[in-house]
Enzyme design. Structure first.
Site, PDB file in Angstrom:
ATOM      1  N   ASP A 150       2.524  -1.897  -4.337  1.00 28.96           N
ATOM      2  CA  ASP A 150       1.120  -1.475  -4.415  1.00 28.96           C
ATOM      3  C   ASP A 150       0.519  -2.148  -5.636  1.00 28.96           C
ATOM      4  O   ASP A 150       1.241  -2.754  -6.429  1.00 28.96           O
ATOM      5  CB  ASP A 150       1.010   0.065  -4.498  1.00 28.96           C
ATOM      6  CG  ASP A 150      -0.277   0.571  -3.851  1.00 28.96           C
ATOM      7  OD1 ASP A 150      -1.354   0.067  -4.220  1.00 28.96           O
ATOM      8  OD2 ASP A 150      -0.213   1.448  -2.975  1.00 28.96           O
ATOM      9  N   ILE A 151      -0.788  -1.987  -5.777  1.00 35.47           N
ATOM     10  CA  ILE A 151      -1.460  -2.672  -6.898  1.00 35.47           C
ATOM     11  C   ILE A 151      -1.131  -2.021  -8.247  1.00 35.47           C
ATOM     12  O   ILE A 151      -1.135  -2.682  -9.275  1.00 35.47           O
ATOM     13  CB  ILE A 151      -2.986  -2.730  -6.645  1.00 35.47           C
ATOM     14  CG1 ILE A 151      -3.651  -3.749  -7.573  1.00 35.47           C
ATOM     15  CG2 ILE A 151      -3.624  -1.346  -6.762  1.00 35.47           C
ATOM     16  CD1 ILE A 151      -5.032  -4.153  -7.132  1.00 35.47           C
ATOM     17  N   LYS A 197     -12.076  -3.082  10.872  1.00 36.34           N
ATOM     18  CA  LYS A 197     -10.947  -2.731  11.748  1.00 36.34           C
ATOM     19  C   LYS A 197     -11.064  -3.461  13.090  1.00 36.34           C
ATOM     20  O   LYS A 197     -10.067  -3.955  13.623  1.00 36.34           O
ATOM     21  CB  LYS A 197     -10.863  -1.217  11.949  1.00 36.34           C
ATOM     22  CG  LYS A 197     -10.417  -0.455  10.716  1.00 36.34           C
ATOM     23  CD  LYS A 197      -9.026  -0.881  10.267  1.00 36.34           C
ATOM     24  CE  LYS A 197      -8.526  -0.166   9.039  1.00 36.34           C
ATOM     25  NZ  LYS A 197      -7.273  -0.727   8.506  1.00 36.34           N
ATOM     26  N   GLY A 244       0.844  -1.199   0.000  1.00 38.13           N
ATOM     27  CA  GLY A 244       0.000   0.000   0.000  1.00 38.13           C
ATOM     28  C   GLY A 244       0.877   1.247   0.000  1.00 38.13           C
ATOM     29  O   GLY A 244       0.516   2.282   0.567  1.00 38.13           O
ATOM     30  N   GLY A 301      -0.228   4.945  -1.095  1.00 39.03           N
ATOM     31  CA  GLY A 301      -1.261   5.663  -0.344  1.00 39.03           C
ATOM     32  C   GLY A 301      -0.713   6.831   0.459  1.00 39.03           C
ATOM     33  O   GLY A 301       0.488   7.108   0.465  1.00 39.03           O
ATOM     34  N   GLN A 302      -1.627   7.505   1.158  1.00 37.42           N
ATOM     35  CA  GLN A 302      -1.267   8.717   1.917  1.00 37.42           C
ATOM     36  C   GLN A 302      -0.172   8.419   2.944  1.00 37.42           C
ATOM     37  O   GLN A 302       0.833   9.129   3.018  1.00 37.42           O
ATOM     38  CB  GLN A 302      -2.519   9.262   2.624  1.00 37.42           C
ATOM     39  CG  GLN A 302      -2.281  10.569   3.352  1.00 37.42           C
ATOM     40  CD  GLN A 302      -3.342  10.857   4.421  1.00 37.42           C
ATOM     41  OE1 GLN A 302      -4.176  10.010   4.731  1.00 37.42           O
ATOM     42  NE2 GLN A 302      -3.304  12.051   4.967  1.00 37.42           N
ATOM     43  N   TYR A 353     -16.130  -0.213   7.333  1.00 34.62           N
ATOM     44  CA  TYR A 353     -14.706   0.041   7.600  1.00 34.62           C
ATOM     45  C   TYR A 353     -14.387  -0.238   9.076  1.00 34.62           C
ATOM     46  O   TYR A 353     -13.448  -0.968   9.403  1.00 34.62           O
ATOM     47  CB  TYR A 353     -14.407   1.496   7.245  1.00 34.62           C
ATOM     48  CG  TYR A 353     -13.025   1.989   7.555  1.00 34.62           C
ATOM     49  CD1 TYR A 353     -11.910   1.417   6.959  1.00 34.62           C
ATOM     50  CD2 TYR A 353     -12.832   3.060   8.433  1.00 34.62           C
ATOM     51  CE1 TYR A 353     -10.632   1.905   7.234  1.00 34.62           C
ATOM     52  CE2 TYR A 353     -11.571   3.554   8.702  1.00 34.62           C
ATOM     53  CZ  TYR A 353     -10.473   2.964   8.106  1.00 34.62           C
ATOM     54  OH  TYR A 353      -9.217   3.447   8.369  1.00 34.62           O
TER      55      TYR A 353
HETATM   56  C1  AKB Z   1     -11.198   7.745   7.634  1.00 34.06           C
HETATM   57  O1  AKB Z   1     -11.656   8.877   7.805  1.00 34.06           O
HETATM   58  O2  AKB Z   1     -11.840   6.819   7.121  1.00 34.06           O
HETATM   59  C2  AKB Z   1      -9.786   7.469   8.107  1.00 34.06           C
HETATM   60  C3  AKB Z   1      -9.746   6.931   9.493  1.00 34.06           C
HETATM   61  C4  AKB Z   1     -10.106   7.785  10.634  1.00 34.06           C
HETATM   62  O3  AKB Z   1      -9.407   5.791   9.675  1.00 34.06           O
HETATM   63  N1  AKB Z   1      -9.008   8.666   8.033  1.00 34.06           N
END
Ligand code: AKB
Length: 330
Positions: free
Chosen positions: A34-35, A147, A8, A11-12, A143
């Site tokens: 990365d991909i 996590k 990755g 990415g940022q 998301y």
């Molecule tokens: C998001 O906003 O999805 C990310 C995070 C807080 O993990 N920056």
């Protein structure tokens, strides 16, 4: 000698982490992957889809990798747009590297793994202020669910198989070098670009939506500090709270106005407000402080000044006090 694979890397966080690790260990020790293609001109680059476990294993063996930073993931907003894809990418990507680490550990070739969790792993019933390390976690986004599940997987692979996996619950990360992609906290970067361009900023969160945030140099320091700590000091194998700065859009706008008094902001909360409202406002990071000496260094004023200065330089726009702002259209 360490051999470090960053997955990755476009990415940022990945793009800045590759630079920091190369400065620390030497460019010969760091393999970016990365991909897509090598967009940041990393000295060593391998194309890798995190879902391709066979290629991941082959690269790790070929380069005799000792540490892996697995950063490839979809963030909160894009995950809501494609929840099944997000679950697959975020979970299988982690599981692939944990399984490779388990197998290599059993064969006497241990791997140290870093995997990012997020403040998104918390939810509406989590205490929002000074959120403890161990508390209620009831995420309401795909998301956040990925996590939280990922944190449990990390803890499981450490206790069951001895995999040396380490993790941080990143707050919103603020940076100017590479753009973020698809996060709820992205407003706190876009606002600086608008301020420098003399645009009025239309904020998709309400003025008082306080969230934990961190400036990129602190985030990189936290990550490498955790990875460099002796294993015996790592008391948390799910993921550590780390705090930087907490602020709301109106507090950030005020900080920008202390540099550019003409800056203007309007508020038009959208569906991202619901996500932000389910996240903590500030974090108790005493475990990270006690276990591996974590301490943030950058406050809101320093971050604001640095962001404005660097974005102005990138865009070749002078930071001129008093210049007229384009009208706000809301
Ligand atoms: C998001 O906003 O999805 C990310 C995070 C807080 O993990 N920056």
């Amino acid at each position: 000698m360490e051999k470090i694979l960053v997955i990755g890397a476009n990415g940022q966080i990945g793009s800045e982490l590759v630079l920091a690790l190369s400065a620390q260990h030497g460019a010969d020790s760091v393999i970016a992957s990365d991909i897509g293609s090598n967009v940041h001109d990393a000295a060593q680059y391998e194309q890798l889809d995190v879902l391709d476990a066979a290629r991941m294993e082959q690269l790790i063996a070929r380069h005799q990798v000792t540490q892996v930073y697995q950063l490839a993931a979809m963030l909160s907003v894009t995950s809501e747009q494609a929840p099944v894809k997000a679950w697959t990418l975020n979970m299988d990507g982690l599981l692939n590297i944990l399984e490779i680490a388990r197998e290599r550990g059993q064969a006497g070739m241990p791997l140290r793994i870093f995997w990012p969790s997020s403040i998104a792993a918390f939810g509406p019933n989590t205490p929002a202020v000074n959120t403890p390390q161990t508390t209620i976690m009831d995420p309401v986004t795909m998301y956040g669910i990925s996590k939280l599940a990922g944190e449990r997987l990390c803890d499981y692979y450490f206790h069951k198989f001895g995999v040396d996996v380490r993790s941080i619950r990143y707050p919103g990360i603020i940076s100017y070098k590479s753009p973020p992609g698809g996060g709820t906290t992205d407003y706190a970067i876009a606002i600086f670009h608008a301020a420098v361009q003399r645009d009025c900023y239309r904020c998709y969160l309400g003025p008082d939506t306080t969230l934990p945030m961190m400036y990129m140099p602190d985030a990189i320091r936290a990550t490498t500090l955790l990875m460099d700590a002796p294993a015996a000091q790592i008391g948390v194998r799910s993921s550590y709270n780390v705090a930087g700065v907490s602020f709301s859009p109106s507090e950030l706008a005020q900080a920008i106005r202390r540099v550019l008094p003409q800056f203007e902001i309007r508020y038009a909360p959208d569906e991202r407000q619901v996500i932000a409202a389910s996240w903590p406002q500030s974090l108790d990071d005493s475990c990270a402080r006690a276990d591996w000496n974590w301490q943030p260094q950058v406050d809101l004023e320093q971050m604001t000044a640095d962001m404005l200065k660097n974005i102005a330089a990138q865009k070749a726009i002078p930071l001129t006090v008093g210049t007229e702002v384009r009208a706000c259209v809301i």
